[in-house]
Motif scaffolding. Structure first.
Motif, PDB file in Angstrom:
ATOM      1  N   SER A 199       0.974 -14.650  51.970  1.00 12.47           N
ATOM      2  CA  SER A 199       1.255 -15.528  50.845  1.00 12.47           C
ATOM      3  C   SER A 199       0.047 -15.628  49.914  1.00 12.47           C
ATOM      4  O   SER A 199       0.187 -15.581  48.698  1.00 12.47           O
ATOM      5  CB  SER A 199       1.647 -16.918  51.352  1.00 12.47           C
ATOM      6  N   ILE A 200      -1.132 -15.742  50.487  1.00 12.05           N
ATOM      7  CA  ILE A 200      -2.356 -15.832  49.686  1.00 12.05           C
ATOM      8  C   ILE A 200      -2.555 -14.547  48.888  1.00 12.05           C
ATOM      9  O   ILE A 200      -2.846 -14.585  47.700  1.00 12.05           O
ATOM     10  CB  ILE A 200      -3.572 -16.117  50.596  1.00 12.05           C
ATOM     11  N   ASP A 201      -2.396 -13.396  49.538  1.00  9.77           N
ATOM     12  CA  ASP A 201      -2.544 -12.117  48.841  1.00  9.77           C
ATOM     13  C   ASP A 201      -1.564 -12.002  47.681  1.00  9.77           C
ATOM     14  O   ASP A 201      -1.912 -11.530  46.600  1.00  9.77           O
ATOM     15  CB  ASP A 201      -2.345 -10.948  49.808  1.00  9.77           C
ATOM     16  N   LYS A 202      -0.345 -12.441  47.901  1.00 11.02           N
ATOM     17  CA  LYS A 202       0.674 -12.362  46.851  1.00 11.02           C
ATOM     18  C   LYS A 202       0.326 -13.289  45.697  1.00 11.02           C
ATOM     19  O   LYS A 202       0.479 -12.918  44.525  1.00 11.02           O
ATOM     20  CB  LYS A 202       2.059 -12.708  47.432  1.00 11.02           C
ATOM     21  N   LYS A 203      -0.151 -14.490  45.988  1.00 10.19           N
ATOM     22  CA  LYS A 203      -0.560 -15.428  44.932  1.00 10.19           C
ATOM     23  C   LYS A 203      -1.686 -14.826  44.091  1.00 10.19           C
ATOM     24  O   LYS A 203      -1.682 -14.927  42.873  1.00 10.19           O
ATOM     25  CB  LYS A 203      -1.010 -16.758  45.540  1.00 10.19           C
ATOM     26  N   GLN A 204      -2.652 -14.194  44.769  1.00  7.40           N
ATOM     27  CA  GLN A 204      -3.760 -13.559  44.043  1.00  7.40           C
ATOM     28  C   GLN A 204      -3.236 -12.446  43.154  1.00  7.40           C
ATOM     29  O   GLN A 204      -3.615 -12.348  41.984  1.00  7.40           O
ATOM     30  CB  GLN A 204      -4.795 -13.010  45.033  1.00  7.40           C
TER      31      GLN A 204
ATOM     32  N   ASN B  28      -2.569 -12.564  34.361  1.00  4.27           N
ATOM     33  CA  ASN B  28      -3.689 -12.993  33.520  1.00  4.27           C
ATOM     34  C   ASN B  28      -4.791 -11.944  33.435  1.00  4.27           C
ATOM     35  O   ASN B  28      -5.953 -12.271  33.216  1.00  4.27           O
ATOM     36  CB  ASN B  28      -4.269 -14.298  34.093  1.00  4.27           C
ATOM     37  N   PHE B  29      -4.423 -10.698  33.597  1.00  4.26           N
ATOM     38  CA  PHE B  29      -5.381  -9.597  33.720  1.00  4.26           C
ATOM     39  C   PHE B  29      -6.416  -9.585  32.583  1.00  4.26           C
ATOM     40  O   PHE B  29      -7.621  -9.589  32.839  1.00  4.26           O
ATOM     41  CB  PHE B  29      -4.618  -8.268  33.763  1.00  4.26           C
ATOM     42  N   GLU B  30      -5.950  -9.560  31.358  1.00  2.36           N
ATOM     43  CA  GLU B  30      -6.868  -9.486  30.209  1.00  2.36           C
ATOM     44  C   GLU B  30      -7.750 -10.723  30.114  1.00  2.36           C
ATOM     45  O   GLU B  30      -8.952 -10.610  29.836  1.00  2.36           O
ATOM     46  CB  GLU B  30      -6.083  -9.287  28.907  1.00  2.36           C
ATOM     47  N   ASN B  31      -7.162 -11.890  30.316  1.00  3.07           N
ATOM     48  CA  ASN B  31      -7.934 -13.131  30.216  1.00  3.07           C
ATOM     49  C   ASN B  31      -9.006 -13.224  31.296  1.00  3.07           C
ATOM     50  O   ASN B  31     -10.129 -13.660  31.030  1.00  3.07           O
ATOM     51  CB  ASN B  31      -7.000 -14.347  30.301  1.00  3.07           C
TER      52      ASN B  31
ATOM     53  N   TYR C 252      -9.084 -17.864  38.922  1.00  2.68           N
ATOM     54  CA  TYR C 252      -9.181 -16.698  39.808  1.00  2.68           C
ATOM     55  C   TYR C 252      -9.998 -17.064  41.051  1.00  2.68           C
ATOM     56  O   TYR C 252      -9.618 -16.733  42.175  1.00  2.68           O
ATOM     57  CB  TYR C 252      -9.802 -15.532  39.051  1.00  2.68           C
ATOM     58  N   ALA C 253     -11.109 -17.757  40.861  1.00  2.00           N
ATOM     59  CA  ALA C 253     -11.937 -18.203  41.991  1.00  2.00           C
ATOM     60  C   ALA C 253     -11.126 -19.096  42.927  1.00  2.00           C
ATOM     61  O   ALA C 253     -11.238 -18.997  44.153  1.00  2.00           O
ATOM     62  CB  ALA C 253     -13.171 -18.933  41.487  1.00  2.00           C
ATOM     63  N   LYS C 254     -10.287 -19.934  42.360  1.00  2.00           N
ATOM     64  CA  LYS C 254      -9.464 -20.841  43.167  1.00  2.00           C
ATOM     65  C   LYS C 254      -8.462 -20.064  44.020  1.00  2.00           C
ATOM     66  O   LYS C 254      -8.116 -20.501  45.109  1.00  2.00           O
ATOM     67  CB  LYS C 254      -8.733 -21.849  42.284  1.00  2.00           C
ATOM     68  N   THR C 255      -7.991 -18.896  43.544  1.00  2.00           N
ATOM     69  CA  THR C 255      -7.060 -18.111  44.365  1.00  2.00           C
ATOM     70  C   THR C 255      -7.744 -17.573  45.623  1.00  2.00           C
ATOM     71  O   THR C 255      -7.073 -17.212  46.581  1.00  2.00           O
ATOM     72  CB  THR C 255      -6.427 -16.923  43.595  1.00  2.00           C
TER      73      THR C 255
END
Length: 161
Positions: free
Chosen positions: A74-79, A86-89, A105-108
């Motif tokens: 689940s964590i991997d999928k959320k990341q 949000n790739f570009e951002n 991103y850090a929070k993921t």
């Protein structure tokens, strides 16, 4: 005749589901909860069959019936979803060493609020190693994990690596 056909189909599906769980576990769901601690092929088959009839989906999404929505999958999928969306951002924020997308991103990775600044600085310093030309979301995540693994002071404050 219809009842016999229904029984045969049920047994067939049960055998399919039991093969899916041939590793000795029945996964998570109400079946696992109902048959917890019981041994034998029949109990295993019943647990797997019950889990396979939509209770596992409910359990995973609700975090009940022995299912953990914060499992590594689940964590991997959320990341992956976060980075892909949000790739570009994230790329722009990482190049600058700050920004809300980079903090997200850090929070993921389960990084504490106190470690977001260190995460941001570290990823900025390693931007070219993390974001390669034509890189994918999965590659960016793996590259970030590799960089974090080399920096235990920061990765120690991140719980979802």
């Amino acid at each position: 005749m219809k009842k016999l056909f229904a029984v045969i189909v049920s047994i067939g599906f049960s055998l399919i589901f039991s093969q899916a769980y041939a590793d000795g576990t029945s996964g998570c769901g109400w079946g696992t909860t109902l048959f917890k601690g019981k041994t034998g092929k029949l109990n295993h088959l019943l647990a797997a069959t019950t889990n396979g009839s939509y209770t596992q989906i409910f359990g995973i999404s609700s975090g009940t019936a022995g299912c953990n929505p914060d499992s590594q999958v689940s964590i991997d999928k959320k990341q992956e979803v976060f980075v892909a969306s949000n790739f570009e951002n994230i790329s722009e924020n990482m190049a600058q060493g700050k920004g809300e997308y980079l903090a997200g991103y850090a929070k993921t990775f389960g990084c504490s609020s106190e470690s977001v600044k260190g995460f941001s600085e570290l990823t900025q310093q390693n931007f070219e190693s993390i974001f390669s030309e034509n890189g994918t979301a999965t590659e960016v995540i793996q590259n970030t994990k590799d960089i974090l693994a080399l920096n235990p002071q920061i990765s120690g404050n991140c719980t979802a690596l």
